[in-house]
Write a protein that holds these residues in place. Sequence first.
Motif, PDB file in Angstrom:
ATOM      1  N   TRP A 137      35.330 -10.024  47.787  1.00 22.14           N
ATOM      2  CA  TRP A 137      35.530 -11.152  46.886  1.00 22.14           C
ATOM      3  C   TRP A 137      34.239 -11.959  46.754  1.00 22.14           C
ATOM      4  O   TRP A 137      33.518 -12.122  47.739  1.00 22.14           O
ATOM      5  CB  TRP A 137      36.606 -12.094  47.430  1.00 22.14           C
ATOM      6  N   PRO A 138      33.907 -12.472  45.576  1.00 24.00           N
ATOM      7  CA  PRO A 138      32.765 -13.387  45.463  1.00 24.00           C
ATOM      8  C   PRO A 138      33.059 -14.658  46.259  1.00 24.00           C
ATOM      9  O   PRO A 138      34.102 -15.278  46.067  1.00 24.00           O
ATOM     10  CB  PRO A 138      32.654 -13.661  43.958  1.00 24.00           C
ATOM     11  N   ASP A 139      32.170 -15.038  47.170  1.00 23.30           N
ATOM     12  CA  ASP A 139      32.478 -16.149  48.075  1.00 23.30           C
ATOM     13  C   ASP A 139      31.558 -17.354  47.930  1.00 23.30           C
ATOM     14  O   ASP A 139      31.651 -18.311  48.699  1.00 23.30           O
ATOM     15  CB  ASP A 139      32.455 -15.667  49.525  1.00 23.30           C
ATOM     16  N   LYS A 182      47.767  -6.873  50.294  1.00 25.48           N
ATOM     17  CA  LYS A 182      48.014  -7.769  51.424  1.00 25.48           C
ATOM     18  C   LYS A 182      46.714  -8.062  52.171  1.00 25.48           C
ATOM     19  O   LYS A 182      46.449  -9.205  52.562  1.00 25.48           O
ATOM     20  CB  LYS A 182      49.042  -7.153  52.374  1.00 25.48           C
ATOM     21  N   GLU A 183      45.903  -7.041  52.366  1.00 28.46           N
ATOM     22  CA  GLU A 183      44.614  -7.248  53.033  1.00 28.46           C
ATOM     23  C   GLU A 183      43.718  -8.172  52.214  1.00 28.46           C
ATOM     24  O   GLU A 183      43.063  -9.069  52.755  1.00 28.46           O
ATOM     25  CB  GLU A 183      43.921  -5.900  53.254  1.00 28.46           C
ATOM     26  N   LEU A 184      43.716  -7.955  50.893  1.00 31.56           N
ATOM     27  CA  LEU A 184      42.857  -8.764  50.022  1.00 31.56           C
ATOM     28  C   LEU A 184      43.335 -10.207  49.952  1.00 31.56           C
ATOM     29  O   LEU A 184      42.514 -11.135  49.858  1.00 31.56           O
ATOM     30  CB  LEU A 184      42.810  -8.155  48.616  1.00 31.56           C
ATOM     31  N   LEU A 185      44.646 -10.422  50.000  1.00 33.37           N
ATOM     32  CA  LEU A 185      45.162 -11.791  49.989  1.00 33.37           C
ATOM     33  C   LEU A 185      44.739 -12.538  51.245  1.00 33.37           C
ATOM     34  O   LEU A 185      44.429 -13.744  51.187  1.00 33.37           O
ATOM     35  CB  LEU A 185      46.687 -11.780  49.861  1.00 33.37           C
ATOM     36  N   SER A 245      42.404 -15.794  51.223  1.00 30.45           N
ATOM     37  CA  SER A 245      42.805 -17.073  51.830  1.00 30.45           C
ATOM     38  C   SER A 245      41.708 -17.636  52.729  1.00 30.45           C
ATOM     39  O   SER A 245      41.609 -18.853  52.907  1.00 30.45           O
ATOM     40  CB  SER A 245      44.101 -16.893  52.622  1.00 30.45           C
ATOM     41  N   ASN A 246      40.881 -16.767  53.312  1.00 32.99           N
ATOM     42  CA  ASN A 246      39.770 -17.237  54.134  1.00 32.99           C
ATOM     43  C   ASN A 246      38.665 -17.870  53.298  1.00 32.99           C
ATOM     44  O   ASN A 246      37.868 -18.660  53.806  1.00 32.99           O
ATOM     45  CB  ASN A 246      39.193 -16.075  54.952  1.00 32.99           C
TER      46      ASN A 246
END
Length: 299
Positions: free
Chosen positions: A209-211, A253-256, A260-261
């Motif tokens: 994910w772009p963070d 589920k892993e990506l969610l 969330s982090n």
Amino acid sequence: MLGSQLAPEDIIGVPQIADGRSVFCPPRMIARDEPYCLFLDELNACSQEVQKAFYSLILERRVGEYHLPEGSIVVGAGNRAQDNAITRPMSSALLNRMFHVELRADVRLWLEWAAQNGIHPWIYDYICARPDQLWSPAPKTEEPFSTPRSWHMLSDAIYSYGEQLTDRELSILSNGCLTAAHAAQFCAYVRQVRGQYSLSKILGGEQGWPDKPEERDILYFLAQSLRAQLLKELPRNRGQLSGEARQLAARAKELLLELSNISLEIAQMAVTPEGEETLPAWFLAEVVRELPALAKRQG
């Protein structure tokens, strides 16, 4: 013909003396030699006088003594009152002379048309990914909203700017044509394209994910895209899961958790119901049950 711009004499014509009698001469746009389709647009925006002039034209395909060529058809169209357009009540006599059909925007047909008519690739690809944003109801306030026409307008505007179009200019153009939420997500999509982010690569583990804080709009769009893909591919009944859908659910589920982090708010948005669109209940239950174990394992 535009009903809102017509006067009764535009339909029935003007009188002319012939053999000592007056005869109404219908206008050229109505009086033709070959069969044709007469399209009466903005029918319910015209005055009651014009509506009355349409009575015989719609039911009998006749204006005074003039009859449309055999095989001609008359079609009327207008906005609905709930669309907040300029409309007038239609008389029961006029309503009763027509067969009524309510049309809706069809994404598949629009995409076929867009591919053949040079709609900008950014817009074409975006609507492929987010077909739910092709059309939105007219708002109660005076502000832009998304329709097939407004997407077409935006496409023309993007082409007119060329490759020099900046993110700020794109934002101004998008917000001038589209529903505000759609404009923000479309701009994020374009930034994603320019920055080479891809949901398929994130699902495949090739990208994360772009963070960065300045990439929050891209993160929001990608999270919405994940939600849209889950809505499309996950069945309402868990017993109907295919192998590919099962893999998608596990990866989601892993990506969610990873999402969330980075942003708990965006992660919550990705699973929160929007109107009548909700993720399958079984998937949401598994997310709640399995996220703590996933977090512990990743930690």
